[in-house]
Design an enzyme around this catalytic site. Structure first.
Site, PDB file in Angstrom:
ATOM      1  N   THR A 122       0.817  -1.402   0.025  1.00 13.27           N
ATOM      2  CA  THR A 122      -0.076   0.019   0.331  1.00 13.27           C
ATOM      3  C   THR A 122       0.808   1.411   0.154  1.00 13.27           C
ATOM      4  OG1 THR A 122      -0.718   0.230   2.029  1.00 13.27           O
ATOM      5  CG2 THR A 122      -1.739  -1.117   1.219  1.00 13.27           C
ATOM      6  N   MET A 129      -3.840   4.982  -1.051  1.00 11.23           N
ATOM      7  CA  MET A 129      -5.145   4.335  -0.730  1.00 11.23           C
ATOM      8  C   MET A 129      -4.441   2.909  -0.044  1.00 11.23           C
ATOM      9  SD  MET A 129      -6.564   6.940  -2.218  1.00 11.23           S
ATOM     10  CE  MET A 129      -7.857   6.880  -2.561  1.00 11.23           C
ATOM     11  N   HIS A 130      -4.690   3.317   1.106  1.00  6.49           N
ATOM     12  CA  HIS A 130      -3.834   1.888   1.684  1.00  6.49           C
ATOM     13  C   HIS A 130      -5.430   0.724   1.508  1.00  6.49           C
ATOM     14  CE1 HIS A 130      -1.092   2.904   3.707  1.00  6.49           C
ATOM     15  NE2 HIS A 130      -1.674   4.180   4.300  1.00  6.49           N
ATOM     16  N   ASP A 131      -6.582   1.208   2.123  1.00  4.68           N
ATOM     17  CA  ASP A 131      -7.292   0.179   1.640  1.00  4.68           C
ATOM     18  C   ASP A 131      -8.365  -0.155   0.738  1.00  4.68           C
ATOM     19  OD1 ASP A 131      -7.722   0.151   4.643  1.00  4.68           O
ATOM     20  OD2 ASP A 131      -8.864   1.953   4.740  1.00  4.68           O
TER      21      ASP A 131
END
Length: 305
Positions: free
Chosen positions: A193, A233-235
């Site tokens: 991520t 935009m980790h998630d």
């Protein structure tokens, strides 16, 4: 292929981007959206989830249930310094009129899973407190889960300590329960991520796409997680993985979660395969096609009506 999913999240700006895609792309059939204390407190993550289901007009289709207000054992520490006091500042959402389910998230998850005719994929992008509680209270729910795809952990360094990533650090005891639940688990952590940055150029284009893009651009303008080349935009990467696993490199490891001491929240992989008879409990994402991620993300937002 349609992915029938249960979302467990803590919105949160990058969660909001993931929810925007999950609620509007037909390849994701969201059966339930549950929230947990994480980026901000449980009352705020619940409100933010309700704002988003109303923004996308799916409040009658996707129920929202609120869950754990604090970690199992550890002191709660939010990430409002990254996501703002509300968790989703920058956009003037309409006043929320939708009510969440009266059931606790754990009960709601159990009901959805046990009444489903087929197994569901659980996508978890916040602290894992709700899932840990469900596995302890209702272990039979494991038989109705196809796999877990989680945003959390890191093998290459943390963002809360030298080893700990935020979601794991927030409730390491819950994460340990989930990682040792005996279910297929894909770990989408900081190893990928922090590579999959949405470029600043693309962020500037979002408002030209549609109202959804304008909303996300406004939120991202208040997102303090910022790198030179873009914003992580980790998630969102959990959904990118479900949609396009071919753009990821994964390696199977036994991963232990550290629950005490200076390394608390660390996810430690048995890279030498000297423990647990060389068995693995997690498929860890170790690399990602960054250009493909940017192209996919922008196309996902552009097609929202």
């Amino acid at each position: 292929m349609t992915h029938k999913i249960l979302l467990d999240m803590d919105p949160g700006i990058d969660d909001a981007a993931a929810i925007s895609i999950a609620l509007t792309d037909d390849q994701f059939d969201v059966k339930l959206l549950t929230t947990v204390a994480g980026n901000v407190s449980a009352d705020k993550t619940r409100l933010n989830a309700l704002k988003l289901v109303e923004f996308f007009g799916v409040q009658d289709k996707v129920p929202v249930a609120t869950g754990a207000q604090m970690p199992l054992l550890k002191h709660y520490q939010d990430a409002s310094h990254v996501h703002g006091a509300s968790g989703m500042p920058g956009w003037d959402f309409a006043p929320v009129t939708t009510k969440p389910l009266t059931q606790h998230a754990v009960e709601a998850m159990r009901n959805v899973l046990m009444t489903s005719e087929e197994k569901l994929t659980v996508v978890a992008t916040g602290a894992f407190t709700n899932l840990a509680l469900m596995f302890r209270m209702y272990p039979e729910t494991k038989t109705k889960i196809d796999r877990l795809v989680v945003m959390g952990g890191s093998l290459s360094g943390g963002n809360m300590s030298s080893v700990a990533e935020f979601n794991i650090y927030t409730d390491p005891h819950a994460a340990k329960i989930v990682f040792e639940a005996g279910l297929p688990l894909v770990m989408i952590g900081l190893d990928v991520t922090m590579k999959a940055l949405l470029s600043h150029e693309n962020i500037q284009k979002l408002s030209t796409l549609n109202e959804s893009g304008a909303m996300l651009q406004a939120l991202l303008g208040n997102y303090a997680d910022d790198e030179t080349e873009g914003k992580p935009m980790h998630d969102v990467n959990t959904l990118f993985y479900l949609a396009h696993p071919e753009y990821f490199e994964l390696t199977d490891y036994w991963v232990d979660v550290v629950t005490e001491g200076p390394a608390m929240g660390g996810t430690i992989a048995d890279i030498l395969r000297t423990s647990h008879d060389g068995q693995a409990n997690v498929s860890v994402a170790t690399d990602i096609d960054v250009a493909a991620f940017n192209e996919w993300f922008m196309s996902e937002i552009a097609r929202i009506k």
